[in-house]
Scaffold this active site. Structure first.
Site, PDB file in Angstrom:
ATOM      1  N   TYR A 131     -49.418 -46.737  67.009  1.00 55.77           N
ATOM      2  CA  TYR A 131     -48.711 -45.541  67.480  1.00 55.77           C
ATOM      3  C   TYR A 131     -49.218 -45.123  68.858  1.00 55.77           C
ATOM      4  O   TYR A 131     -48.459 -44.574  69.663  1.00 55.77           O
ATOM      5  CB  TYR A 131     -48.856 -44.403  66.478  1.00 55.77           C
ATOM      6  CG  TYR A 131     -47.929 -44.538  65.302  1.00 55.77           C
ATOM      7  CD1 TYR A 131     -46.610 -44.107  65.386  1.00 55.77           C
ATOM      8  CD2 TYR A 131     -48.352 -45.132  64.122  1.00 55.77           C
ATOM      9  CE1 TYR A 131     -45.736 -44.249  64.314  1.00 55.77           C
ATOM     10  CE2 TYR A 131     -47.492 -45.280  63.041  1.00 55.77           C
ATOM     11  CZ  TYR A 131     -46.189 -44.841  63.149  1.00 55.77           C
ATOM     12  OH  TYR A 131     -45.323 -44.992  62.087  1.00 55.77           O
ATOM     13  N   GLU A 143     -47.253 -43.062  55.850  1.00 52.05           N
ATOM     14  CA  GLU A 143     -47.450 -44.498  55.654  1.00 52.05           C
ATOM     15  C   GLU A 143     -48.763 -44.785  54.943  1.00 52.05           C
ATOM     16  O   GLU A 143     -48.834 -45.706  54.114  1.00 52.05           O
ATOM     17  CB  GLU A 143     -47.357 -45.214  56.997  1.00 52.05           C
ATOM     18  CG  GLU A 143     -45.915 -45.268  57.504  1.00 52.05           C
ATOM     19  CD  GLU A 143     -45.785 -45.480  58.997  1.00 52.05           C
ATOM     20  OE1 GLU A 143     -46.761 -45.960  59.622  1.00 52.05           O
ATOM     21  OE2 GLU A 143     -44.714 -45.153  59.547  1.00 52.05           O
TER      22      GLU A 143
END
Length: 396
Positions: A95, A135
């Site tokens: 990310y 997640e």
């Protein structure tokens, strides 16, 4: 939480985003793959070439900017993306890479000034943390299940069965001989491949096609023109070969009570998640009405017809109807279909009139739009219509 100034600054960029469209995400992906080519091992490069992923990412960015004051409205989309990310085994550190290239893209394309870049940096950080948290939960859930695992796990192909001219099924069992995690009917497997001759590792998601049995998994793959992975599986994969699988995932699944009527509506290979649903309904002796409505080009490409008939015979209230758009002479002689032409659900209006009925759709996006429009015109509530897109998500 984001402060009011950050929210206002991000929302002020919406007209610029809309004007630029997917050119923004095209620049982003080109930049990211140039600076971080290792990510080509994760992303589906076919979706990069056809532009689907660029469009999907742009829509996600625009939706986030538009709903930045109402993040709960984004949770269904977050769940869909997070489930897919776990199939790709996306990690928190990735990310940071995406964030770096997103901000650099905004700077290079618009030169908006540091205030705007700082606002988008904060906004991206909040969204990234939402994904990372969800997640992590999914990874933990998958690893904690009986027969579950972390990362990928080697499985052996134990059966390869042609089901039509275009569709072949594959059955997998774990190399370690252990049990395998259960899943919800409608979910998919992440299949990781890098055979000889592949420039990059390729990851694909294929719907599971039967009720969980704790021993192995079955998928069915349509051979696509120019599809690198589907053609390799059809022409080169053999019984005994080992592939690596990520745990079952996906936000599209059937969850109904025994007395809830169900319609399974599909076209082409879109029947694959429906097969798992039908198998589950049959083996659990579902008491309410079950409809199987399927559209195919003709009998040559119509897969699993015998299996559907066999499962249907075990259900007390089952209606099946098949449409062939262009039946062959053999199809007509054998009467293996019910109607010719496009799917017309008004023919079955009596079978779908129960207001409690839940509808599950899968197939090409145009087909699902066509079917959903018919359902709504027949009085079905949008809340009762559930659908799955193969590839990047699109709104019907």
């Amino acid at each position: 939480m984001l402060d009011a100034q950050t929210i206002a600054t991000v929302k002020a960029t919406i007209p610029l985003l809309v004007e630029t469209g997917p050119k923004l995400t095209a620049h982003f992906y080109d930049r990211m793959f140039t600076h971080n080519p290792e990510l080509k091992e994760i992303f589906n490069m076919s979706n990069q070439r056809n532009g689907d992923q660029r469009e999907a990412l742009f829509n996600a960015i625009a939706a986030y900017a538009s709903n930045i004051e109402n993040l709960p409205a984004l949770l269904p989309a977050v769940e869909k993306i997070a489930q897919k990310h776990t199939s790709f085994q996306i990690k928190p550190e990735q990310y940071n890479i995406v964030g770096t290239h997103l901000l650099a893209t905004l700077d290079e394309m618009f030169n908006p000034g540091q205030e705007v870049l700082d606002a988008w940096g904060k906004a991206y950080g909040v969204l990234a943390n939402v994904f990372i948290h969800r997640e992590a939960e999914i990874y933990h859930e998958n690893a904690s299940k009986d027969g579950g695992w972390e990362g990928t796990r080697p499985f052996r192909i134990v059966a390869k069965t042609p089901r039509s001219a275009l569709i072949t099924s594959f059955e997998f069992e774990p190399v370690d001989g252990g049990t395998v995690a259960e899943y919800r009917p409608g979910q998919y497997l992440g299949v990781w491949l890098k055979p000889e001759g592949f420039a990059h590792q390729e990851i694909r998601q294929y719907s599971l096609t039967r009720k969980p049995d704790g021993k192995g998994y079955r998928i069915a793959v349509k051979r696509e023109d120019g599809g690198q992975v589907s053609n390799w599986l059809h022409h080169h994969a053999s019984v005994g070969d080992v592939v690596h699988l990520a745990a079952p995932a996906g936000d599209f699944f059937m969850n109904v009570a025994a007395d809830t009527p169900v319609s399974l509506i599909s076209a082409g290979v879109g029947q694959t998640p429906m097969l798992a649903m039908l198998d589950t309904l049959a083996k659990e002796q579902h008491t309410a009405q079950v409809n199987w409505f399927h559209a195919a080009e003709n009998g040559d490409v119509h897969a699993f017809a015998d299996e559907v008939s066999e499962l249907g015979r075990t259900l007390p209230r089952f209606t099946a109807h098949t449409w062939y758009r262009e039946p062959t002479e053999a199809d007509r002689a054998q009467r293996v279909f019910d109607s010719e032409g496009l799917m017309d659900l008004s023919q079955l209006e009596a079978a779908i009139s129960d207001p409690a009925m839940q509808f599950y759709l899968c197939g090409p996006v145009g087909f699902m739009q066509f079917a959903a429009k018919q359902l709504v015109s027949l009085g079905v509530n949008n809340e009762n219509i559930h659908y799955e897109c193969f590839g990047p998500h699109k709104v019907l």
